[in-house]
Design an enzyme around this catalytic site. Sequence first.
Site, PDB file in Angstrom:
ATOM      1  N   ASP A  84      39.253  -1.684   0.819  1.00 53.65           N
ATOM      2  CA  ASP A  84      38.923  -1.892   2.221  1.00 53.65           C
ATOM      3  C   ASP A  84      40.156  -1.774   3.107  1.00 53.65           C
ATOM      4  O   ASP A  84      41.291  -1.667   2.636  1.00 53.65           O
ATOM      5  CB  ASP A  84      38.177  -3.214   2.433  1.00 53.65           C
ATOM      6  CG  ASP A  84      39.024  -4.444   2.121  1.00 53.65           C
ATOM      7  OD1 ASP A  84      40.241  -4.425   2.374  1.00 53.65           O
ATOM      8  OD2 ASP A  84      38.460  -5.438   1.621  1.00 53.65           O
ATOM      9  N   TRP A  85      39.921  -1.794   4.390  1.00 58.64           N
ATOM     10  CA  TRP A  85      40.968  -1.572   5.398  1.00 58.64           C
ATOM     11  C   TRP A  85      42.181  -2.475   5.199  1.00 58.64           C
ATOM     12  O   TRP A  85      43.321  -2.033   5.342  1.00 58.64           O
ATOM     13  CB  TRP A  85      40.356  -1.800   6.784  1.00 58.64           C
ATOM     14  CG  TRP A  85      41.316  -1.711   7.917  1.00 58.64           C
ATOM     15  CD1 TRP A  85      41.744  -0.580   8.542  1.00 58.64           C
ATOM     16  CD2 TRP A  85      41.981  -2.798   8.568  1.00 58.64           C
ATOM     17  NE1 TRP A  85      42.641  -0.891   9.548  1.00 58.64           N
ATOM     18  CE2 TRP A  85      42.802  -2.252   9.577  1.00 58.64           C
ATOM     19  CE3 TRP A  85      41.966  -4.185   8.398  1.00 58.64           C
ATOM     20  CZ2 TRP A  85      43.592  -3.041  10.420  1.00 58.64           C
ATOM     21  CZ3 TRP A  85      42.755  -4.977   9.231  1.00 58.64           C
ATOM     22  CH2 TRP A  85      43.546  -4.390  10.226  1.00 58.64           C
TER      23      TRP A  85
END
Length: 242
Positions: A107-108
Site C-alpha cells: 500500500d501507499w
Amino acid sequence: MKPGRVPLERALSKLGIASRTVSRQWILDGQVKVNGVLRKDPLFPVIPERAKLEIEGKSVAKAPHRTFLLHKPRGVVTTRSDEKGRPTVFSLIPEPGLHLIAVGRLDWATSGLLLLTNDTRLADWLTDPRNAIPRSYLVTVRGEVTEESLERLRRGLLDAGEKLQAEAITLRKASGRESHLTVQLTEGKNREIRRMFSALSHEVTRLKRVAYGALELGKLEPGKYRELSREELERAFPGLKK
C-alpha cells in the site's frame, strides 16, 4: 472456447508488451492481424503458440522474461495510474517496451521489497497461496505489544469474517510508547498486517517488507532496483524448477 485457445486480447498481453486493456484497444482500432487477416474482435480465439500476430504490419514475438526487485519508497502506489496523481512503482523502472506487473501489492504507506515482472506465470506462481511463500516485514506499532497479543496473532484472529494469522512473529523491542516487531506471512491478504494489529488496538506507524522467499532487500536504496536472473529466482524459490 476450445482447449489451447485464448482471446486475442489475452494472447497479446501474454507477450509481455502491453496490458490487456491496451491490447483490446489495438484490436478495436484495426491494428492487429492474425495469420495475415485483420481481426477487430478482442475475443477472437487464437492458439498463441501457433498464431502469427502483427501490430501495424509488424510481427510481434514474446518479449524475453524479465524480473526486477525494487525498493518501493513510502508515498508511491502500486497501481498503474493514480487518480490523485501520486507516483507509481512503474515510473521507477523505465524499461522501454516492457509491460511489467507487480507481484502482489504494497500500500501507499508501506515501503520495501516489491517484485515486478513481465512473466505472468511467474507472478501467478509467486502469489498462489498454495505455495506458501514467506514474506518478512519490519513493523512498528503504537503502544506495548504483550505476549498475550503475540499468541493471538500466531493462532490467528477474525477480521470482517476473514482469518488473519502470522506465520511467525518476533517482538524485537517494546515500550509503553511503541513496539518493534518482525512479522512473517505466507498469504498476501489485503492490508493484513495493519488489520491484525488494528484488531488488537495497535496502530501500525511503519511497515517495511524486507524479504520475499529467500530474496532480501539488503542495502538497496529506496527507489532503486536491480534485475534478477532466472538462476537467482530458482535459488530463491526452489519450487520454480518443478
